[in-house]
Design a protein around this motif. Structure first.
Motif, PDB file in Angstrom:
ATOM      1  N   LEU A 114       0.827  -1.207   0.000  1.00  0.00           N
ATOM      2  CA  LEU A 114       0.000   0.000   0.000  1.00  0.00           C
ATOM      3  C   LEU A 114       0.857   1.251   0.000  1.00  0.00           C
ATOM      4  O   LEU A 114       1.826   1.365   0.767  1.00  0.00           O
ATOM      5  CB  LEU A 114      -0.902   0.017   1.233  1.00  0.00           C
ATOM      6  CG  LEU A 114      -2.222  -0.744   1.140  1.00  0.00           C
ATOM      7  CD1 LEU A 114      -2.906  -0.763   2.498  1.00  0.00           C
ATOM      8  CD2 LEU A 114      -3.141  -0.126   0.097  1.00  0.00           C
ATOM      9  N   ALA A 115       0.482   2.203  -0.839  1.00  0.00           N
ATOM     10  CA  ALA A 115       1.117   3.519  -0.812  1.00  0.00           C
ATOM     11  C   ALA A 115       0.641   4.284   0.425  1.00  0.00           C
ATOM     12  O   ALA A 115      -0.364   3.935   1.047  1.00  0.00           O
ATOM     13  CB  ALA A 115       0.750   4.293  -2.077  1.00  0.00           C
ATOM     14  N   GLU A 116       1.363   5.339   0.778  1.00  0.00           N
ATOM     15  CA  GLU A 116       0.927   6.182   1.885  1.00  0.00           C
ATOM     16  C   GLU A 116      -0.470   6.726   1.579  1.00  0.00           C
ATOM     17  O   GLU A 116      -0.721   7.253   0.496  1.00  0.00           O
ATOM     18  CB  GLU A 116       1.905   7.339   2.084  1.00  0.00           C
ATOM     19  CG  GLU A 116       1.571   8.212   3.272  1.00  0.00           C
ATOM     20  CD  GLU A 116       2.604   9.291   3.522  1.00  0.00           C
ATOM     21  OE1 GLU A 116       2.356  10.142   4.395  1.00  0.00           O
ATOM     22  OE2 GLU A 116       3.654   9.271   2.845  1.00  0.00           O
ATOM     23  N   GLY A 117      -1.373   6.553   2.534  1.00  0.00           N
ATOM     24  CA  GLY A 117      -2.747   6.982   2.325  1.00  0.00           C
ATOM     25  C   GLY A 117      -3.582   5.993   1.540  1.00  0.00           C
ATOM     26  O   GLY A 117      -4.752   6.263   1.255  1.00  0.00           O
ATOM     27  N   GLY A 118      -2.995   4.850   1.196  1.00  0.00           N
ATOM     28  CA  GLY A 118      -3.729   3.835   0.445  1.00  0.00           C
ATOM     29  C   GLY A 118      -4.818   3.193   1.281  1.00  0.00           C
ATOM     30  O   GLY A 118      -4.834   3.283   2.509  1.00  0.00           O
ATOM     31  N   VAL A 119      -5.734   2.511   0.599  1.00  0.00           N
ATOM     32  CA  VAL A 119      -6.917   1.937   1.237  1.00  0.00           C
ATOM     33  C   VAL A 119      -6.881   0.414   1.103  1.00  0.00           C
ATOM     34  O   VAL A 119      -6.623  -0.120   0.024  1.00  0.00           O
ATOM     35  CB  VAL A 119      -8.202   2.473   0.578  1.00  0.00           C
ATOM     36  CG1 VAL A 119      -9.434   1.793   1.165  1.00  0.00           C
ATOM     37  CG2 VAL A 119      -8.295   3.982   0.742  1.00  0.00           C
ATOM     38  N   LEU A 120      -7.141  -0.270   2.212  1.00  0.00           N
ATOM     39  CA  LEU A 120      -7.324  -1.717   2.203  1.00  0.00           C
ATOM     40  C   LEU A 120      -8.809  -2.008   2.283  1.00  0.00           C
ATOM     41  O   LEU A 120      -9.496  -1.533   3.199  1.00  0.00           O
ATOM     42  CB  LEU A 120      -6.607  -2.356   3.391  1.00  0.00           C
ATOM     43  CG  LEU A 120      -6.956  -3.819   3.691  1.00  0.00           C
ATOM     44  CD1 LEU A 120      -6.560  -4.728   2.533  1.00  0.00           C
ATOM     45  CD2 LEU A 120      -6.288  -4.276   4.993  1.00  0.00           C
ATOM     46  N   VAL A 121      -9.322  -2.774   1.334  1.00  0.00           N
ATOM     47  CA  VAL A 121     -10.720  -3.203   1.359  1.00  0.00           C
ATOM     48  C   VAL A 121     -10.746  -4.721   1.482  1.00  0.00           C
ATOM     49  O   VAL A 121     -10.189  -5.435   0.643  1.00  0.00           O
ATOM     50  CB  VAL A 121     -11.468  -2.765   0.086  1.00  0.00           C
ATOM     51  CG1 VAL A 121     -12.849  -3.433   0.027  1.00  0.00           C
ATOM     52  CG2 VAL A 121     -11.624  -1.253   0.058  1.00  0.00           C
ATOM     53  N   ILE A 122     -11.393  -5.204   2.538  1.00  0.00           N
ATOM     54  CA  ILE A 122     -11.603  -6.639   2.742  1.00  0.00           C
ATOM     55  C   ILE A 122     -13.096  -6.892   2.637  1.00  0.00           C
ATOM     56  O   ILE A 122     -13.888  -6.333   3.401  1.00  0.00           O
ATOM     57  CB  ILE A 122     -11.098  -7.105   4.114  1.00  0.00           C
ATOM     58  CG1 ILE A 122      -9.632  -6.724   4.323  1.00  0.00           C
ATOM     59  CG2 ILE A 122     -11.275  -8.609   4.265  1.00  0.00           C
ATOM     60  CD1 ILE A 122      -9.150  -6.981   5.734  1.00  0.00           C
ATOM     61  N   TYR A 123     -13.484  -7.708   1.687  1.00  0.00           N
ATOM     62  CA  TYR A 123     -14.902  -8.040   1.504  1.00  0.00           C
ATOM     63  C   TYR A 123     -15.058  -9.511   1.851  1.00  0.00           C
ATOM     64  O   TYR A 123     -14.666 -10.391   1.092  1.00  0.00           O
ATOM     65  CB  TYR A 123     -15.295  -7.765   0.053  1.00  0.00           C
ATOM     66  CG  TYR A 123     -16.762  -7.949  -0.246  1.00  0.00           C
ATOM     67  CD1 TYR A 123     -17.740  -7.570   0.665  1.00  0.00           C
ATOM     68  CD2 TYR A 123     -17.175  -8.484  -1.461  1.00  0.00           C
ATOM     69  CE1 TYR A 123     -19.083  -7.726   0.376  1.00  0.00           C
ATOM     70  CE2 TYR A 123     -18.522  -8.644  -1.762  1.00  0.00           C
ATOM     71  CZ  TYR A 123     -19.469  -8.263  -0.839  1.00  0.00           C
ATOM     72  OH  TYR A 123     -20.805  -8.421  -1.122  1.00  0.00           O
ATOM     73  N   GLU A 124     -15.637  -9.774   3.023  1.00  0.00           N
ATOM     74  CA  GLU A 124     -15.606 -11.128   3.567  1.00  0.00           C
ATOM     75  C   GLU A 124     -16.890 -11.414   4.333  1.00  0.00           C
ATOM     76  O   GLU A 124     -17.567 -10.487   4.783  1.00  0.00           O
ATOM     77  CB  GLU A 124     -14.373 -11.253   4.489  1.00  0.00           C
ATOM     78  CG  GLU A 124     -14.116 -12.630   5.072  1.00  0.00           C
ATOM     79  CD  GLU A 124     -14.043 -13.711   4.018  1.00  0.00           C
ATOM     80  OE1 GLU A 124     -15.106 -14.308   3.740  1.00  0.00           O
ATOM     81  OE2 GLU A 124     -12.957 -13.960   3.476  1.00  0.00           O
ATOM     82  N   THR A 125     -17.220 -12.688   4.473  1.00  0.00           N
ATOM     83  CA  THR A 125     -18.349 -13.069   5.322  1.00  0.00           C
ATOM     84  C   THR A 125     -17.931 -12.994   6.794  1.00  0.00           C
ATOM     85  O   THR A 125     -16.741 -13.017   7.120  1.00  0.00           O
ATOM     86  CB  THR A 125     -18.791 -14.504   5.001  1.00  0.00           C
ATOM     87  OG1 THR A 125     -17.675 -15.390   5.204  1.00  0.00           O
ATOM     88  CG2 THR A 125     -19.278 -14.617   3.564  1.00  0.00           C
ATOM     89  N   HIS A 126     -18.912 -12.898   7.672  1.00  0.00           N
ATOM     90  CA  HIS A 126     -18.620 -12.854   9.104  1.00  0.00           C
ATOM     91  C   HIS A 126     -18.193 -14.254   9.563  1.00  0.00           C
ATOM     92  O   HIS A 126     -18.821 -15.254   9.201  1.00  0.00           O
ATOM     93  CB  HIS A 126     -19.856 -12.400   9.886  1.00  0.00           C
ATOM     94  CG  HIS A 126     -19.547 -11.956  11.277  1.00  0.00           C
ATOM     95  ND1 HIS A 126     -19.113 -12.828  12.258  1.00  0.00           N
ATOM     96  CD2 HIS A 126     -19.589 -10.735  11.858  1.00  0.00           C
ATOM     97  CE1 HIS A 126     -18.911 -12.168  13.383  1.00  0.00           C
ATOM     98  NE2 HIS A 126     -19.195 -10.895  13.175  1.00  0.00           N
ATOM     99  N   PRO A 127     -17.132 -14.353  10.365  1.00  0.00           N
ATOM    100  CA  PRO A 127     -16.671 -15.682  10.808  1.00  0.00           C
ATOM    101  C   PRO A 127     -17.691 -16.442  11.640  1.00  0.00           C
ATOM    102  O   PRO A 127     -17.564 -17.656  11.799  1.00  0.00           O
ATOM    103  CB  PRO A 127     -15.406 -15.375  11.611  1.00  0.00           C
ATOM    104  CG  PRO A 127     -15.459 -13.909  11.921  1.00  0.00           C
ATOM    105  CD  PRO A 127     -16.219 -13.273  10.805  1.00  0.00           C
ATOM    106  N   PHE A 128     -18.706 -15.763  12.165  1.00  0.00           N
ATOM    107  CA  PHE A 128     -19.775 -16.459  12.881  1.00  0.00           C
ATOM    108  C   PHE A 128     -20.401 -17.549  12.020  1.00  0.00           C
ATOM    109  O   PHE A 128     -20.825 -18.597  12.521  1.00  0.00           O
ATOM    110  CB  PHE A 128     -20.830 -15.434  13.300  1.00  0.00           C
ATOM    111  CG  PHE A 128     -22.017 -16.013  14.024  1.00  0.00           C
ATOM    112  CD1 PHE A 128     -21.926 -16.370  15.355  1.00  0.00           C
ATOM    113  CD2 PHE A 128     -23.227 -16.200  13.373  1.00  0.00           C
ATOM    114  CE1 PHE A 128     -23.021 -16.911  16.030  1.00  0.00           C
ATOM    115  CE2 PHE A 128     -24.325 -16.740  14.029  1.00  0.00           C
ATOM    116  CZ  PHE A 128     -24.219 -17.081  15.360  1.00  0.00           C
ATOM    117  N   LEU A 129     -20.450 -17.337  10.710  1.00  0.00           N
ATOM    118  CA  LEU A 129     -21.071 -18.309   9.809  1.00  0.00           C
ATOM    119  C   LEU A 129     -20.309 -19.634   9.775  1.00  0.00           C
ATOM    120  O   LEU A 129     -20.880 -20.671   9.415  1.00  0.00           O
ATOM    121  CB  LEU A 129     -21.163 -17.735   8.399  1.00  0.00           C
ATOM    122  CG  LEU A 129     -22.068 -16.518   8.217  1.00  0.00           C
ATOM    123  CD1 LEU A 129     -21.997 -16.022   6.777  1.00  0.00           C
ATOM    124  CD2 LEU A 129     -23.496 -16.849   8.596  1.00  0.00           C
TER     125      LEU A 129
END
Length: 226
Positions: A154-169
Protein backbone atom coordinates in the motif's frame (compact mmCIF):
# COMPACT_ATOMS: atom_id res chain seq x y z
CA UNK A 1 0.38 -18.37 15.35
CA UNK A 2 2.27 -21.21 13.61
CA UNK A 3 6.05 -21.19 13.31
CA UNK A 4 7.58 -20.60 9.88
CA UNK A 5 7.99 -24.31 9.12
CA UNK A 6 4.36 -25.09 9.95
CA UNK A 7 3.16 -21.99 8.13
CA UNK A 8 5.08 -23.04 5.02
CA UNK A 9 3.58 -26.54 5.20
CA UNK A 10 0.03 -25.15 5.37
CA UNK A 11 0.77 -22.81 2.47
CA UNK A 12 2.14 -25.64 0.30
CA UNK A 13 -0.92 -27.76 1.02
CA UNK A 14 -3.30 -24.96 0.09
CA UNK A 15 -1.40 -24.18 -3.10
CA UNK A 16 -1.68 -27.84 -4.12
CA UNK A 17 -5.42 -27.85 -3.36
CA UNK A 18 -6.08 -24.81 -5.54
CA UNK A 19 -3.87 -25.96 -8.40
CA UNK A 20 -5.61 -29.34 -8.43
CA UNK A 21 -9.03 -27.66 -8.52
CA UNK A 22 -8.21 -25.10 -11.21
CA UNK A 23 -9.33 -27.21 -14.20
CA UNK A 24 -12.89 -27.25 -12.83
CA UNK A 25 -13.06 -23.48 -13.32
CA UNK A 26 -11.83 -23.32 -16.92
CA UNK A 27 -14.40 -25.48 -18.66
CA UNK A 28 -18.04 -25.27 -19.59
CA UNK A 29 -20.50 -22.59 -20.53
CA UNK A 30 -19.85 -20.34 -17.54
CA UNK A 31 -16.15 -20.02 -18.41
CA UNK A 32 -16.92 -19.31 -22.06
CA UNK A 33 -19.40 -16.65 -21.03
CA UNK A 34 -16.80 -15.02 -18.81
CA UNK A 35 -14.27 -14.95 -21.65
CA UNK A 36 -16.85 -13.32 -23.90
CA UNK A 37 -17.84 -10.80 -21.23
CA UNK A 38 -14.22 -9.88 -20.48
CA UNK A 39 -13.78 -8.91 -24.12
CA UNK A 40 -16.53 -6.30 -23.89
CA UNK A 41 -16.12 -2.75 -22.50
CA UNK A 42 -17.21 -2.30 -18.91
CA UNK A 43 -16.55 -5.91 -17.87
CA UNK A 44 -17.41 -6.26 -14.18
CA UNK A 45 -18.25 -9.27 -12.00
CA UNK A 46 -18.34 -7.36 -8.70
CA UNK A 47 -21.61 -7.35 -6.80
CA UNK A 48 -23.63 -4.28 -5.86
CA UNK A 49 -22.24 -4.14 -2.32
CA UNK A 50 -18.62 -4.04 -3.43
CA UNK A 51 -19.31 -1.66 -6.32
CA UNK A 52 -21.06 0.77 -3.97
CA UNK A 53 -18.25 0.60 -1.43
CA UNK A 54 -15.43 1.09 -3.92
CA UNK A 55 -17.28 3.82 -5.81
CA UNK A 56 -17.57 5.85 -2.62
CA UNK A 57 -13.86 5.81 -1.79
CA UNK A 58 -12.59 8.38 -4.32
CA UNK A 59 -10.13 5.94 -5.88
CA UNK A 60 -10.50 6.90 -9.54
CA UNK A 61 -7.18 6.62 -11.34
CA UNK A 62 -5.49 4.87 -8.42
CA UNK A 63 -3.34 1.78 -8.92
CA UNK A 64 -4.90 -1.38 -7.49
CA UNK A 65 -3.49 -4.70 -6.29
CA UNK A 66 -5.60 -7.75 -5.48
CA UNK A 67 -4.14 -10.25 -3.05
CA UNK A 68 -5.46 -13.73 -3.77
CA UNK A 69 -6.62 -12.69 -7.23
CA UNK A 70 -7.54 -16.20 -8.44
CA UNK A 71 -8.21 -15.84 -12.19
CA UNK A 72 -8.18 -12.01 -11.99
CA UNK A 73 -11.85 -11.56 -12.90
CA UNK A 74 -12.34 -9.22 -9.93
CA UNK A 75 -9.04 -7.42 -10.52
CA UNK A 76 -9.98 -6.72 -14.14
CA UNK A 77 -13.43 -5.55 -13.01
CA UNK A 78 -11.84 -2.64 -11.13
CA UNK A 79 -11.18 -0.91 -14.45
CA UNK A 80 -14.94 -0.42 -14.89
CA UNK A 81 -14.89 1.61 -11.65
CA UNK A 82 -12.10 3.89 -12.87
CA UNK A 83 -9.21 2.21 -11.06
CA UNK A 84 -6.05 0.88 -12.69
CA UNK A 85 -5.69 -2.88 -12.10
CA UNK A 86 -1.91 -3.15 -12.08
CA UNK A 87 -1.04 -6.17 -9.90
CA UNK A 88 -2.59 -9.51 -9.04
CA UNK A 89 -0.96 -11.93 -6.60
CA UNK A 90 -1.93 -15.56 -6.13
CA UNK A 91 -0.16 -18.71 -5.02
CA UNK A 92 -1.84 -20.85 -7.70
CA UNK A 93 -0.02 -20.83 -11.01
CA UNK A 94 -2.90 -22.76 -12.58
CA UNK A 95 -5.39 -20.00 -11.78
CA UNK A 96 -2.97 -17.33 -12.95
CA UNK A 97 -2.85 -19.11 -16.32
CA UNK A 98 -6.60 -18.59 -16.51
CA UNK A 99 -6.06 -14.97 -15.51
CA UNK A 100 -3.72 -14.48 -18.46
CA UNK A 101 -6.45 -15.69 -20.81
CA UNK A 102 -8.94 -13.21 -19.35
CA UNK A 103 -6.38 -10.41 -19.50
CA UNK A 104 -5.63 -11.19 -23.15
CA UNK A 105 -9.24 -10.82 -24.25
CA UNK A 106 -9.87 -7.80 -22.01
CA UNK A 107 -7.01 -5.76 -23.43
CA UNK A 108 -5.75 -5.06 -19.90
CA UNK A 109 -2.29 -6.09 -18.78
CA UNK A 110 -1.89 -6.18 -15.00
CA UNK A 111 1.24 -7.85 -13.69
CA UNK A 112 0.37 -11.33 -12.43
CA UNK A 113 2.68 -12.73 -9.77
CA UNK A 114 2.70 -16.30 -8.49
CA UNK A 115 3.98 -16.06 -4.93
CA UNK A 116 3.63 -17.15 -1.34
CA UNK A 117 2.17 -14.07 0.37
CA UNK A 118 4.61 -14.66 3.24
CA UNK A 119 7.58 -14.51 0.88
CA UNK A 120 6.82 -11.85 -1.71
CA UNK A 121 9.44 -10.85 -4.26
CA UNK A 122 10.80 -7.33 -4.15
CA UNK A 123 9.78 -4.60 -6.53
CA UNK A 124 6.01 -5.08 -6.49
CA UNK A 125 5.36 -1.38 -5.96
CA UNK A 126 2.86 0.41 -3.76
CA UNK A 127 -0.76 0.98 -4.61
CA UNK A 128 -3.74 3.16 -3.78
CA UNK A 129 -6.02 0.16 -3.25
CA UNK A 130 -5.34 -3.32 -1.91
CA UNK A 131 -8.34 -5.61 -2.38
CA UNK A 132 -8.96 -8.88 -0.53
CA UNK A 133 -12.20 -10.67 -1.34
CA UNK A 134 -14.22 -13.55 0.06
CA UNK A 135 -12.31 -16.67 1.07
CA UNK A 136 -8.74 -15.41 1.01
CA UNK A 137 -8.33 -14.71 4.73
CA UNK A 138 -9.50 -18.20 5.68
CA UNK A 139 -6.65 -19.86 3.80
CA UNK A 140 -4.10 -17.89 5.81
CA UNK A 141 -2.41 -19.63 8.75
CA UNK A 142 -0.73 -16.41 10.00
CA UNK A 143 -2.92 -13.30 9.96
CA UNK A 144 -0.39 -10.76 11.31
CA UNK A 145 2.14 -11.96 8.72
CA UNK A 146 -0.50 -11.76 6.00
CA UNK A 147 -1.41 -8.17 6.81
CA UNK A 148 2.23 -7.11 7.10
CA UNK A 149 2.66 -8.32 3.52
CA UNK A 150 -0.49 -6.51 2.40
CA UNK A 151 0.63 -3.30 4.12
CA UNK A 152 3.91 -3.41 2.20
CA UNK A 153 1.90 -3.15 -1.02
CA UNK A 154 0.00 0.00 0.00
CA UNK A 155 1.12 3.52 -0.81
CA UNK A 156 0.93 6.18 1.88
CA UNK A 157 -2.75 6.98 2.32
CA UNK A 158 -3.73 3.83 0.45
CA UNK A 159 -6.92 1.94 1.24
CA UNK A 160 -7.32 -1.72 2.20
CA UNK A 161 -10.72 -3.20 1.36
CA UNK A 162 -11.60 -6.64 2.74
CA UNK A 163 -14.90 -8.04 1.50
CA UNK A 164 -15.61 -11.13 3.57
CA UNK A 165 -18.35 -13.07 5.32
CA UNK A 166 -18.62 -12.85 9.10
CA UNK A 167 -16.67 -15.68 10.81
CA UNK A 168 -19.78 -16.46 12.88
CA UNK A 169 -21.07 -18.31 9.81
CA UNK A 170 -18.23 -20.81 10.10
CA UNK A 171 -19.96 -22.31 13.15
CA UNK A 172 -22.67 -23.88 10.97
CA UNK A 173 -22.67 -26.84 8.61
CA UNK A 174 -25.29 -26.28 5.87
CA UNK A 175 -24.98 -29.91 4.77
CA UNK A 176 -25.88 -31.34 8.19
CA UNK A 177 -29.30 -32.55 9.33
CA UNK A 178 -29.50 -29.48 11.63
CA UNK A 179 -28.04 -26.65 9.52
CA UNK A 180 -29.24 -23.90 11.88
CA UNK A 181 -27.61 -25.41 14.97
CA UNK A 182 -23.95 -24.58 15.69
CA UNK A 183 -21.74 -27.44 14.57
CA UNK A 184 -18.42 -26.14 15.88
CA UNK A 185 -17.08 -23.54 18.29
CA UNK A 186 -16.48 -19.95 17.28
CA UNK A 187 -13.21 -20.25 19.19
CA UNK A 188 -11.89 -23.29 17.34
CA UNK A 189 -8.16 -23.02 16.69
CA UNK A 190 -7.42 -26.09 14.56
CA UNK A 191 -7.94 -25.64 10.81
CA UNK A 192 -10.63 -27.57 9.00
CA UNK A 193 -9.25 -30.05 6.45
CA UNK A 194 -10.62 -29.39 2.96
CA UNK A 195 -10.53 -32.73 1.15
CA UNK A 196 -12.94 -32.16 -1.74
CA UNK A 197 -12.07 -30.40 -4.97
CA UNK A 198 -12.74 -26.66 -4.60
CA UNK A 199 -15.51 -25.34 -6.84
CA UNK A 200 -18.02 -22.50 -6.93
CA UNK A 201 -20.91 -24.32 -8.56
CA UNK A 202 -22.22 -26.05 -5.43
CA UNK A 203 -21.69 -29.49 -6.94
CA UNK A 204 -19.54 -32.33 -5.62
CA UNK A 205 -16.53 -32.99 -7.84
CA UNK A 206 -14.90 -35.68 -5.76
CA UNK A 207 -11.72 -35.59 -3.70
CA UNK A 208 -8.91 -33.15 -4.36
CA UNK A 209 -5.64 -32.30 -2.67
CA UNK A 210 -6.15 -31.65 1.04
CA UNK A 211 -6.00 -28.00 2.05
CA UNK A 212 -6.43 -26.23 5.40
CA UNK A 213 -9.23 -23.74 6.14
CA UNK A 214 -8.70 -21.44 9.13
CA UNK A 215 -11.49 -19.77 11.07
CA UNK A 216 -10.24 -16.40 12.30
CA UNK A 217 -12.43 -14.55 14.79
CA UNK A 218 -13.48 -11.03 13.86
CA UNK A 219 -11.41 -9.57 16.68
CA UNK A 220 -8.33 -11.34 15.35
CA UNK A 221 -8.89 -9.93 11.89
CA UNK A 222 -9.35 -6.36 13.09
CA UNK A 223 -6.39 -6.57 15.49
CA UNK A 224 -4.14 -8.05 12.81
CA UNK A 225 -5.12 -5.24 10.43
CA UNK A 226 -4.26 -2.69 13.09
Amino acid sequence: MPDEITRAAFTRANRAAWNASAPLHETGEEWEQMLAAAARPGFCVLDETLITLLSGLDLAGKAAVQVGCNNARELLSLAALGLRPVLGIDQSGAFLNQARRLCAVSGLSPRLVEADIYDLPEGLGQHGLALVTIGVVNWMPDLPGFFRAVASLLAEGGVLVIYETHPFLEMFDPASATPFAPATSYFRRDPFPVTDAISYDGLAHGPGETGCWFVHRLGEIVTSCA
